[in-house]
Design a protein around this motif. Sequence first.
Motif, PDB file in Angstrom:
ATOM      1  N   ASN A   1       0.796  -1.068   0.033  1.00  0.00           N
ATOM      2  CA  ASN A   1      -0.007  -0.038  -0.054  1.00  0.00           C
ATOM      3  C   ASN A   1       0.923   1.191   0.018  1.00  0.00           C
ATOM      4  OD1 ASN A   1      -2.347  -1.428  -0.213  1.00  0.00           O
ATOM      5  ND2 ASN A   1      -2.595  -1.418   2.253  1.00  0.00           N
TER       6      ASN A   1
ATOM      7  N   LEU B   1     -11.076   6.043  -3.798  1.00  0.00           N
ATOM      8  CA  LEU B   1     -11.142   4.881  -3.069  1.00  0.00           C
ATOM      9  C   LEU B   1      -9.629   4.352  -2.158  1.00  0.00           C
ATOM     10  CD1 LEU B   1     -13.441   3.029  -2.465  1.00  0.00           C
ATOM     11  CD2 LEU B   1     -12.567   1.565  -4.358  1.00  0.00           C
ATOM     12  N   PRO B   2      -8.506   4.404  -2.873  1.00  0.00           N
ATOM     13  CA  PRO B   2      -7.486   3.982  -2.098  1.00  0.00           C
ATOM     14  C   PRO B   2      -7.226   4.747  -0.822  1.00  0.00           C
ATOM     15  CG  PRO B   2      -6.979   4.340  -4.308  1.00  0.00           C
ATOM     16  CD  PRO B   2      -8.347   4.866  -4.288  1.00  0.00           C
TER      17      PRO B   2
ATOM     18  N   VAL C   1      -9.604   6.062   0.943  1.00  0.00           N
ATOM     19  CA  VAL C   1     -10.568   5.329   2.009  1.00  0.00           C
ATOM     20  C   VAL C   1      -9.881   4.432   2.695  1.00  0.00           C
ATOM     21  CG1 VAL C   1     -12.917   4.424   2.424  1.00  0.00           C
ATOM     22  CG2 VAL C   1     -12.689   6.181   0.650  1.00  0.00           C
ATOM     23  N   TYR C   2      -9.492   3.612   2.061  1.00  0.00           N
ATOM     24  CA  TYR C   2      -9.004   2.287   2.799  1.00  0.00           C
ATOM     25  C   TYR C   2      -7.813   2.783   3.583  1.00  0.00           C
ATOM     26  CZ  TYR C   2     -11.049  -0.513  -0.837  1.00  0.00           C
ATOM     27  OH  TYR C   2     -12.013  -0.877  -1.607  1.00  0.00           O
ATOM     28  N   ARG C   3      -7.098   3.809   3.377  1.00  0.00           N
ATOM     29  CA  ARG C   3      -6.050   4.242   4.166  1.00  0.00           C
ATOM     30  C   ARG C   3      -6.268   5.070   5.435  1.00  0.00           C
ATOM     31  NH1 ARG C   3      -0.543   6.452   1.508  1.00  0.00           N
ATOM     32  NH2 ARG C   3       0.129   4.572   0.612  1.00  0.00           N
ATOM     33  N   GLY C   4      -7.865   5.375   5.325  1.00  0.00           N
ATOM     34  CA  GLY C   4      -8.381   6.139   6.662  1.00  0.00           C
ATOM     35  C   GLY C   4      -7.928   7.743   6.343  1.00  0.00           C
TER      36      GLY C   4
ATOM     37  N   ARG D   1      -9.221  13.758   1.246  1.00  0.00           N
ATOM     38  CA  ARG D   1      -9.381  12.826   0.224  1.00  0.00           C
ATOM     39  C   ARG D   1      -9.583  13.315  -1.110  1.00  0.00           C
ATOM     40  NH1 ARG D   1     -12.772   9.172   3.425  1.00  0.00           N
ATOM     41  NH2 ARG D   1     -14.549   9.736   2.014  1.00  0.00           N
TER      42      ARG D   1
ATOM     43  N   THR E   1      -1.924   7.714  -4.096  1.00  0.00           N
ATOM     44  CA  THR E   1      -1.416   7.504  -2.793  1.00  0.00           C
ATOM     45  C   THR E   1       0.299   7.795  -2.738  1.00  0.00           C
ATOM     46  OG1 THR E   1      -0.950   5.212  -3.557  1.00  0.00           O
ATOM     47  CG2 THR E   1      -2.836   5.523  -1.985  1.00  0.00           C
TER      48      THR E   1
END
Length: 254
Positions: A88, A112-113, A115-118, A124, A164
């Motif tokens: 990641n 989206l990526p 979101v996965y990373r908080g 975002r 990211t």
Amino acid sequence: MKDAPPIIEFDDIQKDYVTEAVVVRALRGVSLTIEKGEFVAIIGQSGSGKSTMMNIIGCLDRPTRGKYILDGIDVGSRSNDARAIVRNHLIGFVFQGFNLLPRTTALENVELPLVYRGVGASERRKRAVESLSAVGLGTRLHHTPNQLSGGQQQRVAIARALVTQPPLLLADEPTGNLDTRTSFEVLDLLQRLNREQGITIVLVTHERDIADCAGRVVEMRDGKVRRDIVNEKPTDAARALAELPAQEDYGAAS
Ligand SMILES: Nc1ncnc2c1ncn2[C@@H]1O[C@H](COP(=O)(O)OP(=O)(O)OP(=O)(O)O)[C@@H](O)[C@H]1O
Ligand SMILES: [Mg+2]
């Protein structure tokens, strides 16, 4: 920077796929070093092991034998969770066929990526807008994939891979579904990311003129590296684009 470790070090990597009927030796001992900042094209016949290699580089799969060191980290000795974290942080992926979520805007796809990373909502949004603007889609933020051309969809996929800010971008046949002009547009974007931001790029392609845009070409055959050649004069995709006949010329005969 001199002491920076290579981004990718493959030491005698082997991959066997075990099915009921047969064992496929997809990689048969691949040793390869890729330094930070390189732009590498991987070519070779269908079934020669290109995607297998990309999946291992991207930590989506692990080798059966051999050692893989990613940016100085021996990923083979890490747990699945630790590998996911490394992945990641270091790697952006662009798959063939875009893999965008349908009925979801470009902006949401790219967010989206994060979101996965908080990452929080406003940060975002800001980063997704920046990433889409960087690939020339600042005016298409709220379009869904079916409202975008193939090249634009591929650029959304690239924006998503880059949001990211990974140092390594992996692309498996990123121009596989695109016409010549759009393919060179995508390559122009990748070349600029490589030159201007120093992002290391590893790209799989079966098209010779696309591979010619890379600074190094690795040819696979039967699970081994058959050739590994430095390309002193990579094609400048922007120039290749300029030399293509104007778009209006297509189908405008008569
Ligand atoms: N999950 C799997 N299970 C069994 N065999 C597999 C699996 N994935 C790939 N293979 C086999 O491993 C070999 C290498 O496949 P790979 O997908 O790496 O080829 P490739 O070079 O990417 O080909 P293409 O250009 O067609 O995408 C092939 O012979 C393939 O049939
Ligand atoms: Mg493949």
